[in-house]
Design a protein around this motif. Structure first.
Motif, PDB file in Angstrom:
ATOM      1  N   LYS A   1      -9.393   0.393  -3.005  1.00  5.21           N
ATOM      2  CA  LYS A   1      -8.626   1.499  -3.589  1.00  5.21           C
ATOM      3  C   LYS A   1      -7.530   1.965  -2.637  1.00  5.21           C
ATOM      4  O   LYS A   1      -6.417   2.296  -3.061  1.00  5.21           O
ATOM      5  CB  LYS A   1      -9.564   2.662  -3.931  1.00  5.21           C
ATOM      6  N   ILE A   2      -7.844   1.989  -1.339  1.00  4.58           N
ATOM      7  CA  ILE A   2      -6.862   2.429  -0.340  1.00  4.58           C
ATOM      8  C   ILE A   2      -5.681   1.456  -0.307  1.00  4.58           C
ATOM      9  O   ILE A   2      -4.523   1.880  -0.271  1.00  4.58           O
ATOM     10  CB  ILE A   2      -7.534   2.576   1.043  1.00  4.58           C
ATOM     11  N   MET A   3      -5.952   0.152  -0.340  1.00  2.00           N
ATOM     12  CA  MET A   3      -4.867  -0.833  -0.326  1.00  2.00           C
ATOM     13  C   MET A   3      -4.034  -0.769  -1.610  1.00  2.00           C
ATOM     14  O   MET A   3      -2.903  -1.235  -1.650  1.00  2.00           O
ATOM     15  CB  MET A   3      -5.411  -2.254  -0.124  1.00  2.00           C
ATOM     16  N   ALA A   4      -4.600  -0.145  -2.653  1.00  2.00           N
ATOM     17  CA  ALA A   4      -3.858   0.037  -3.910  1.00  2.00           C
ATOM     18  C   ALA A   4      -3.086   1.363  -3.899  1.00  2.00           C
ATOM     19  O   ALA A   4      -2.544   1.775  -4.922  1.00  2.00           O
ATOM     20  CB  ALA A   4      -4.816  -0.007  -5.094  1.00  2.00           C
ATOM     21  N   GLY A   5      -3.046   2.019  -2.730  1.00  2.00           N
ATOM     22  CA  GLY A   5      -2.239   3.224  -2.586  1.00  2.00           C
ATOM     23  C   GLY A   5      -2.989   4.531  -2.689  1.00  2.00           C
ATOM     24  O   GLY A   5      -2.384   5.603  -2.692  1.00  2.00           O
ATOM     25  N   ASP A   6      -4.331   4.462  -2.748  1.00  2.85           N
ATOM     26  CA  ASP A   6      -5.131   5.685  -2.849  1.00  2.85           C
ATOM     27  C   ASP A   6      -5.386   6.238  -1.438  1.00  2.85           C
ATOM     28  O   ASP A   6      -6.491   6.156  -0.904  1.00  2.85           O
ATOM     29  CB  ASP A   6      -6.454   5.365  -3.567  1.00  2.85           C
ATOM     30  N   LEU A   7      -4.341   6.814  -0.855  1.00  4.36           N
ATOM     31  CA  LEU A   7      -4.395   7.260   0.545  1.00  4.36           C
ATOM     32  C   LEU A   7      -4.666   8.750   0.709  1.00  4.36           C
ATOM     33  O   LEU A   7      -4.766   9.245   1.833  1.00  4.36           O
ATOM     34  CB  LEU A   7      -3.058   6.943   1.243  1.00  4.36           C
ATOM     35  N   ASP A   8      -4.766   9.467  -0.403  1.00  6.26           N
ATOM     36  CA  ASP A   8      -4.855  10.931  -0.328  1.00  6.26           C
ATOM     37  C   ASP A   8      -5.971  11.427   0.585  1.00  6.26           C
ATOM     38  O   ASP A   8      -5.763  12.339   1.384  1.00  6.26           O
ATOM     39  CB  ASP A   8      -5.058  11.534  -1.724  1.00  6.26           C
ATOM     40  N   GLU A   9      -7.164  10.836   0.463  1.00  5.45           N
ATOM     41  CA  GLU A   9      -8.319  11.331   1.231  1.00  5.45           C
ATOM     42  C   GLU A   9      -8.086  11.201   2.737  1.00  5.45           C
ATOM     43  O   GLU A   9      -8.394  12.110   3.510  1.00  5.45           O
ATOM     44  CB  GLU A   9      -9.579  10.577   0.814  1.00  5.45           C
ATOM     45  N   ILE A  10      -7.522  10.070   3.166  1.00  5.90           N
ATOM     46  CA  ILE A  10      -7.238   9.864   4.590  1.00  5.90           C
ATOM     47  C   ILE A  10      -6.158  10.822   5.063  1.00  5.90           C
ATOM     48  O   ILE A  10      -6.291  11.478   6.102  1.00  5.90           O
ATOM     49  CB  ILE A  10      -6.784   8.406   4.873  1.00  5.90           C
ATOM     50  N   ILE A  11      -5.068  10.920   4.305  1.00  3.85           N
ATOM     51  CA  ILE A  11      -3.934  11.749   4.715  1.00  3.85           C
ATOM     52  C   ILE A  11      -4.318  13.225   4.776  1.00  3.85           C
ATOM     53  O   ILE A  11      -3.983  13.932   5.728  1.00  3.85           O
ATOM     54  CB  ILE A  11      -2.720  11.490   3.794  1.00  3.85           C
TER      55      ILE A  11
ATOM     56  N   MET B   1       0.835  -1.208   0.000  1.00  2.00           N
ATOM     57  CA  MET B   1       0.000   0.000   0.000  1.00  2.00           C
ATOM     58  C   MET B   1       0.874   1.265   0.000  1.00  2.00           C
ATOM     59  O   MET B   1       0.659   2.184  -0.790  1.00  2.00           O
ATOM     60  CB  MET B   1      -0.918  -0.008   1.227  1.00  2.00           C
ATOM     61  N   TYR B   2       1.888   1.280   0.890  1.00  2.00           N
ATOM     62  CA  TYR B   2       2.759   2.459   0.977  1.00  2.00           C
ATOM     63  C   TYR B   2       3.651   2.607  -0.259  1.00  2.00           C
ATOM     64  O   TYR B   2       3.922   3.725  -0.693  1.00  2.00           O
ATOM     65  CB  TYR B   2       3.604   2.402   2.252  1.00  2.00           C
ATOM     66  N   VAL B   3       4.073   1.483  -0.835  1.00  2.00           N
ATOM     67  CA  VAL B   3       4.888   1.549  -2.060  1.00  2.00           C
ATOM     68  C   VAL B   3       4.069   2.170  -3.195  1.00  2.00           C
ATOM     69  O   VAL B   3       4.549   3.039  -3.925  1.00  2.00           O
ATOM     70  CB  VAL B   3       5.417   0.150  -2.458  1.00  2.00           C
ATOM     71  N   HIS B   4       2.808   1.727  -3.337  1.00  2.00           N
ATOM     72  CA  HIS B   4       1.944   2.282  -4.398  1.00  2.00           C
ATOM     73  C   HIS B   4       1.690   3.776  -4.150  1.00  2.00           C
ATOM     74  O   HIS B   4       1.695   4.572  -5.099  1.00  2.00           O
ATOM     75  CB  HIS B   4       0.617   1.521  -4.466  1.00  2.00           C
TER      76      HIS B   4
END
Length: 362
Positions: free
Chosen positions: A334-344, A138-141
């Protein structure tokens, strides 16, 4: 904090900005590359605040001029135009006031640093190690989407394809500022592949995020470090069996230990071990300071305690919940695929709001 105090602070920032511009034009400063870079960086960090402060002063002057004009003017068309300009100026003044308050929030000195991230499988055996591997991916993506570079510094794999521990160095623009809130215990709820009855299991993995320490950040006395060298174990054939290339460093005052055997030469392992040791020692002392600070002021978002459960990943319901800010998103895939923008972004905004509240109450 009263508006008068805010403007005193803003004027102090503007004065410092002018001083910095003079300094970085000084031939003596230009000749000292390290000092020039340090002062240029500070000047760059103040630029947005000063530009908005100058705009605020211009808008405030416009409001004053237009208000005076309305008291004296008799032409209906001119009055209408002036009223329109006055309303726009007042609206912009309010926006700038809010923006300037946010810009006055004390900046985290680590925000623009690279990081060392440690992901460990915690409670849950094999399933925890597999979840640690999922977090790693997740973090790599996410890092790829940000244009950052990820290097695996150390890893300890399990037979099922997970990680007991994996250590990464992530380098790029503003890495710490975006990933510092990932520090903590991450909980997963899902049906493990080995579970024949289809029951949901709960496992945890911990994530540690440490800013890369520079020499100016932490002064480690070589006398405080014990270095042991030994033969590497694992895959690698004859080379590994013949040479003592693995390195274990112990920082005696804190008891922090770093073991490194990934690289082929002892020199490379020493360099990487020292890099991680510096980051861990810097992080250790920062955590102590943060604990003392938090004892005086409750910090709800925090970047400290790794045992704190910060987030739950629920696979059956495709749901992620961040417990610190009460945010739930139904897009775990989507989050596990690296889509972390909304949370961050939500965590950054919540942290800013909290700090702004503290600033106003000072």
């Amino acid at each position: 904090m009263e508006m008068e105090e805010i403007f005193d602070k803003l004027q102090a920032v503007a004065d410092r900005y002018d001083e910095l511009n003079e300094l970085i034009s000084d031939p003596e400063v230009i000749a000292d590359s390290q000092r020039f870079m340090k002062l240029s960086k500070e000047e760059g960090s103040l630029r947005e605040t000063v530009e908005k402060y100058n705009e605020y002063k211009e808008v405030t002057q416009t409001i004053k001029d237009d208000s005076e004009m309305l008291r004296e003017e008799s032409d209906p068309d001119l009055i209408e135009m002036t009223k329109e300009e006055l309303n726009e100026a007042k609206e912009r003044q309010g926006q700038l006031q809010d923006e300037l308050e946010v810009l006055l929030i004390p900046k985290d000195p680590n925000d623009d640093k690279n990081i060392i991230m440690e992901i460990r499988g915690a409670a849950g055996g094999d399933e925890a190690s597999l979840f640690a591997a999922d977090l790693y991916n997740m973090y790599v993506h996410y890092a790829e989407k940000q244009g950052w570079h990820v290097e695996v510094v150390d890893r300890n794999e399990t037979e099922v394809g997970g990680f007991k521990e994996i250590v990464l160095m992530i380098t790029g623009d503003q890495v710490y500022s975006k990933l510092k809130f990932e520090n903590g215990a991450h909980r997963v709820q899902r049906i493990p592949a080995t579970e024949s009855a289809g029951r949901v299991h709960t496992s945890t993995a911990t994530v540690g995020v440490m800013p890369e320490a520079e020499d100016v950040d932490v002064d480690i006395d070589q006398k405080d470090i014990r270095v042991d060298v030994y033969r590497s174990s694992g895959a690698g054939g004859q080379h590994i069996n013949k040479t003592s290339s693995a390195v274990r460093m112990t920082h005696l005052p804190t008891g922090i230990v770093v073991a490194m055997q990934d690289e082929r030469s002892q020199q490379q392992n020493r360099a990487k071990a020292m890099q991680i040791l510096k980051a861990r020692v810097y992080d250790y002392y920062q955590q102590q300071e943060q604990s003392e600070y938090d004892a005086q002021r409750k910090n709800a978002i925090g970047t400290g305690d790794r045992s704190e459960r910060i987030r739950t990943y629920n696979y059956p319901q495709n749901r992620v919940t961040d417990h610190r800010i009460g945010l739930t998103l139904n897009k775990l895939d989507k989050i596990m695929a690296g889509d972390l923008d909304e949370i961050i972004e939500a965590l950054i905004i919540a942290d800013q709001a909290q700090k702004l509240e503290q600033l106003r109450n000072e």
